[in-house]
Each structure stands twice: as C-alpha cells, then as structure tokens.
Design a protein around this motif. Sequence first.
Motif, PDB file in Angstrom:
ATOM      1  N   SER A 165       2.203  21.155  -6.758  1.00 30.25           N
ATOM      2  CA  SER A 165       1.129  21.792  -6.408  1.00 30.25           C
ATOM      3  C   SER A 165      -0.005  20.592  -6.413  1.00 30.25           C
ATOM      4  CB  SER A 165       0.604  22.918  -7.212  1.00 30.25           C
ATOM      5  OG  SER A 165       0.519  22.421  -8.630  1.00 30.25           O
ATOM      6  N   LYS A 166       0.326  19.341  -6.462  1.00 26.87           N
ATOM      7  CA  LYS A 166      -0.638  18.189  -6.651  1.00 26.87           C
ATOM      8  C   LYS A 166      -0.014  17.056  -5.959  1.00 26.87           C
ATOM      9  CE  LYS A 166      -2.552  19.508 -11.255  1.00 26.87           C
ATOM     10  NZ  LYS A 166      -2.725  18.958 -12.537  1.00 26.87           N
ATOM     11  N   PRO A 167      -0.820  16.327  -5.307  1.00 21.19           N
ATOM     12  CA  PRO A 167      -0.426  15.209  -4.733  1.00 21.19           C
ATOM     13  C   PRO A 167       0.174  14.170  -5.758  1.00 21.19           C
ATOM     14  CG  PRO A 167      -2.702  15.736  -3.992  1.00 21.19           C
ATOM     15  CD  PRO A 167      -2.199  16.516  -5.097  1.00 21.19           C
ATOM     16  N   ARG A 168       1.334  13.674  -5.091  1.00 22.82           N
ATOM     17  CA  ARG A 168       1.924  12.568  -6.170  1.00 22.82           C
ATOM     18  C   ARG A 168       2.309  11.297  -5.395  1.00 22.82           C
ATOM     19  NH1 ARG A 168       5.356  16.659  -4.640  1.00 22.82           N
ATOM     20  NH2 ARG A 168       7.463  16.211  -4.081  1.00 22.82           N
ATOM     21  N   ILE A 169       2.757  10.325  -6.403  1.00 21.83           N
ATOM     22  CA  ILE A 169       3.216   9.115  -5.954  1.00 21.83           C
ATOM     23  C   ILE A 169       4.657   8.817  -6.230  1.00 21.83           C
ATOM     24  CG2 ILE A 169       2.999   6.358  -6.167  1.00 21.83           C
ATOM     25  CD1 ILE A 169       0.212   6.833  -7.024  1.00 21.83           C
ATOM     26  N   SER A 187      -4.636   5.228  -8.900  1.00 15.19           N
ATOM     27  CA  SER A 187      -5.829   5.405  -8.105  1.00 15.19           C
ATOM     28  C   SER A 187      -5.520   5.569  -6.557  1.00 15.19           C
ATOM     29  CB  SER A 187      -7.050   4.527  -8.289  1.00 15.19           C
ATOM     30  OG  SER A 187      -8.032   4.986  -7.343  1.00 15.19           O
ATOM     31  N   LEU A 188      -5.755   6.763  -6.000  1.00 14.43           N
ATOM     32  CA  LEU A 188      -5.293   6.993  -4.666  1.00 14.43           C
ATOM     33  C   LEU A 188      -6.254   6.494  -3.449  1.00 14.43           C
ATOM     34  CD1 LEU A 188      -3.456  10.419  -4.951  1.00 14.43           C
ATOM     35  CD2 LEU A 188      -2.384   8.304  -4.731  1.00 14.43           C
ATOM     36  N   PRO A 189      -5.992   6.063  -2.552  1.00 13.62           N
ATOM     37  CA  PRO A 189      -7.052   5.682  -1.281  1.00 13.62           C
ATOM     38  C   PRO A 189      -7.834   6.875  -1.095  1.00 13.62           C
ATOM     39  CG  PRO A 189      -4.855   4.805  -0.809  1.00 13.62           C
ATOM     40  CD  PRO A 189      -4.601   5.717  -1.973  1.00 13.62           C
ATOM     41  N   PRO A 190      -9.129   6.529  -0.679  1.00 10.88           N
ATOM     42  CA  PRO A 190      -9.906   7.624  -0.153  1.00 10.88           C
ATOM     43  C   PRO A 190      -9.575   7.745   1.331  1.00 10.88           C
ATOM     44  CG  PRO A 190     -11.428   5.576  -0.323  1.00 10.88           C
ATOM     45  CD  PRO A 190      -9.911   5.494  -1.129  1.00 10.88           C
ATOM     46  N   VAL A 191      -9.006   9.194   1.628  1.00  6.02           N
ATOM     47  CA  VAL A 191      -8.742   9.699   3.015  1.00  6.02           C
ATOM     48  C   VAL A 191      -9.384  10.958   3.392  1.00  6.02           C
ATOM     49  CG1 VAL A 191      -6.715  10.300   4.240  1.00  6.02           C
ATOM     50  CG2 VAL A 191      -6.299   8.280   2.959  1.00  6.02           C
ATOM     51  N   LYS A 192      -9.620  10.898   4.623  1.00  6.46           N
ATOM     52  CA  LYS A 192     -10.282  12.188   4.998  1.00  6.46           C
ATOM     53  C   LYS A 192      -9.366  12.982   5.593  1.00  6.46           C
ATOM     54  CE  LYS A 192     -14.717   9.881   6.248  1.00  6.46           C
ATOM     55  NZ  LYS A 192     -15.541   9.497   7.533  1.00  6.46           N
ATOM     56  N   GLY A 245       0.905  -1.383  -0.096  1.00  7.77           N
ATOM     57  CA  GLY A 245       0.083  -0.109   0.106  1.00  7.77           C
ATOM     58  C   GLY A 245       0.902   1.211   0.171  1.00  7.77           C
ATOM     59  N   PHE A 246       0.401   2.354   0.666  1.00 11.29           N
ATOM     60  CA  PHE A 246       0.873   3.636   0.419  1.00 11.29           C
ATOM     61  C   PHE A 246       1.118   4.307   2.227  1.00 11.29           C
ATOM     62  CE2 PHE A 246      -1.569   3.555  -3.334  1.00 11.29           C
ATOM     63  CZ  PHE A 246      -0.586   3.865  -4.487  1.00 11.29           C
ATOM     64  N   TYR A 247       2.198   4.969   2.149  1.00 17.24           N
ATOM     65  CA  TYR A 247       2.591   5.619   3.317  1.00 17.24           C
ATOM     66  C   TYR A 247       1.966   7.221   2.830  1.00 17.24           C
ATOM     67  CZ  TYR A 247       4.873   2.284   6.184  1.00 17.24           C
ATOM     68  OH  TYR A 247       5.625   1.380   7.054  1.00 17.24           O
ATOM     69  N   LEU A 248       1.270   7.829   3.579  1.00 10.61           N
ATOM     70  CA  LEU A 248       0.505   9.015   3.324  1.00 10.61           C
ATOM     71  C   LEU A 248       1.633  10.183   3.840  1.00 10.61           C
ATOM     72  CD1 LEU A 248      -0.971  11.229   1.936  1.00 10.61           C
ATOM     73  CD2 LEU A 248      -2.859  10.854   3.679  1.00 10.61           C
ATOM     74  N   MET A 249       2.470  10.934   3.303  1.00 10.15           N
ATOM     75  CA  MET A 249       3.229  11.933   3.774  1.00 10.15           C
ATOM     76  C   MET A 249       2.676  13.310   3.505  1.00 10.15           C
ATOM     77  SD  MET A 249       5.909  10.417   5.208  1.00 10.15           S
ATOM     78  CE  MET A 249       6.826  12.022   5.641  1.00 10.15           C
ATOM     79  N   MET A 250       2.146  13.975   4.585  1.00 10.82           N
ATOM     80  CA  MET A 250       1.405  15.351   4.286  1.00 10.82           C
ATOM     81  C   MET A 250       2.120  16.313   5.194  1.00 10.82           C
ATOM     82  SD  MET A 250      -2.595  16.153   4.619  1.00 10.82           S
ATOM     83  CE  MET A 250      -2.920  14.922   3.138  1.00 10.82           C
ATOM     84  N   PRO A 251       2.589  17.699   4.582  1.00 11.80           N
ATOM     85  CA  PRO A 251       2.990  18.831   5.307  1.00 11.80           C
ATOM     86  C   PRO A 251       1.980  19.397   6.045  1.00 11.80           C
ATOM     87  CG  PRO A 251       2.628  19.385   2.908  1.00 11.80           C
ATOM     88  CD  PRO A 251       2.181  17.864   2.904  1.00 11.80           C
TER      89      PRO A 251
END
Length: 261
Positions: A175-179, A138-143, A106-112
Amino acid sequence: MINFFTALIAKRIVATVSALLVIAIACGAGYWQFSRANTKIALAANLLARQQMPILNANTGAWTFTEAAERRMIARGRYIPDAAIWLDNRPRPLPVGGAGSPAQAGFYLMMPFRLEGLDEVLWVNRGWAPRNQENRESLPPVKTPANTINIEGIVFAHPGKVFALGDVKGLVDASKPRIEQNFDLEGNGKLHSWTQSPFILRENDAGIEDGLLRKWAPLTTGVDRHYAYAFQWFALAVCGFLFWFISGLRQYRRQGVTNGD
C-alpha cells in the motif's frame, strides 16, 4: 627456408603454443565484440520497424506481449501512486553533455495505471529521476496527475534488470511506494491481486513537466565501444604474433652467427 621454420616452430614449442593461445583468445574476443555490436544494430533496426506499425490502444482489449512487443501504444486511465515502485541504481538515460559525461545514478519510477473502461492495470515506466546522494531513502519530488489522462509509450517485457544480492519478498507493504532493485511484473500482480497487462509501457517524452527524464538512450548506444574493444583485441592478437615471430627471428640469427663462428 626449412631450417628457418624449424628454428621458428619446432625448437620453440612452448613459445609457439603460447602465442597460438594468445592469438586465438584475442581473435575470439574481438569477434565476440563485433557480434555484440551487430546484435545491437539488428535489435535497433527491428525496434524501429515495429514502431512504424500502427499504434495500439491498451483500452480496446487484452493484448498479449507477443502482439504488442516493442510497438507504440496509447492508454487512457489513472495512475495509482500509492503502489509505485522506485527501481534503484538506474543510470541516467542520456547523460548531460553526451556520451562522454559521467554517469549519474537514480531511479526508474514504475507506477500502475488503471485503464479506463477495463478492470485491468498497466504498469508504466514513467521515467528517470536522480537519487538524493545524502539520503538514499529520500524519494525524488515527482508530480503525478490525479485525473484521467492519456499516455503513450513503447511496450517492453520489463524495465531492465540489475544485479541484486537479496530477496525481500514477503517484507513489503503493497500500500506504500517502495524502493526495489528489480521489477517483478508477475509477483506484483499477485501481491495486489489485480488483473494486469503482461507487459510494461515505457512512457515517451511528450514535454510533460513532472520531474522525470524520458530521453531514452537508443539501443545502438555502446556500439562504438564494442568496435573499440574489438580493435584492441585484434591488436593484441597482432602484437602476440609479432612478438613470437620477431623473437624467433632473433634467436635464429643468433644461432646462425654462432654456427658461422
């Protein structure tokens, strides 16, 4: 007795040297596996000790990595979801059903995370989400909360690294989320031209229902496997010795029978 050892060693130089090589390599590999297990145990003990220290506050000043490494930290601010980075090929922190369950990628979500009251950004490993097996892009739905919130976690230098074949720097849209395969803390700071903390915060599981898993595996995960590998290597060394000894003993007895005749 002298004739026995002469027949066992002096007359079997190639077999003796081969056996010694097998035994030396197997013992060395077994010792290395024990060393790996002990290192993991020591790191886990050190991490636990640092987590018992007073909790730090990211909003009270500029912490260095040396000061904050592997310690608990709280932070208050807002997420910047448009600059998120999804780290690919990350295993599920704790597989369903325990260690024996199949691993799931899966993914780890890194967010500033922009700190309140400071012109500084703190990168946060928010957790793990499963990959869409039919569409890898396709990115997982995350709140993601849009308001100012408090978060808590453990300070680390990076979220872990995986093997990557290529380097796509200069081809990304900041400026956009990326993998991506790996996370470059310093490179992302330069890309966004902002001031940021010299570490990341791995968010703790606080019962937040946002679609992410944060039941992080302990550092001692895999210790039993290292012990099992060590046992296998030492068993190989014993088998190598027994094969050399028994084959030599049979040869000595055959020669004794021949000489007796």
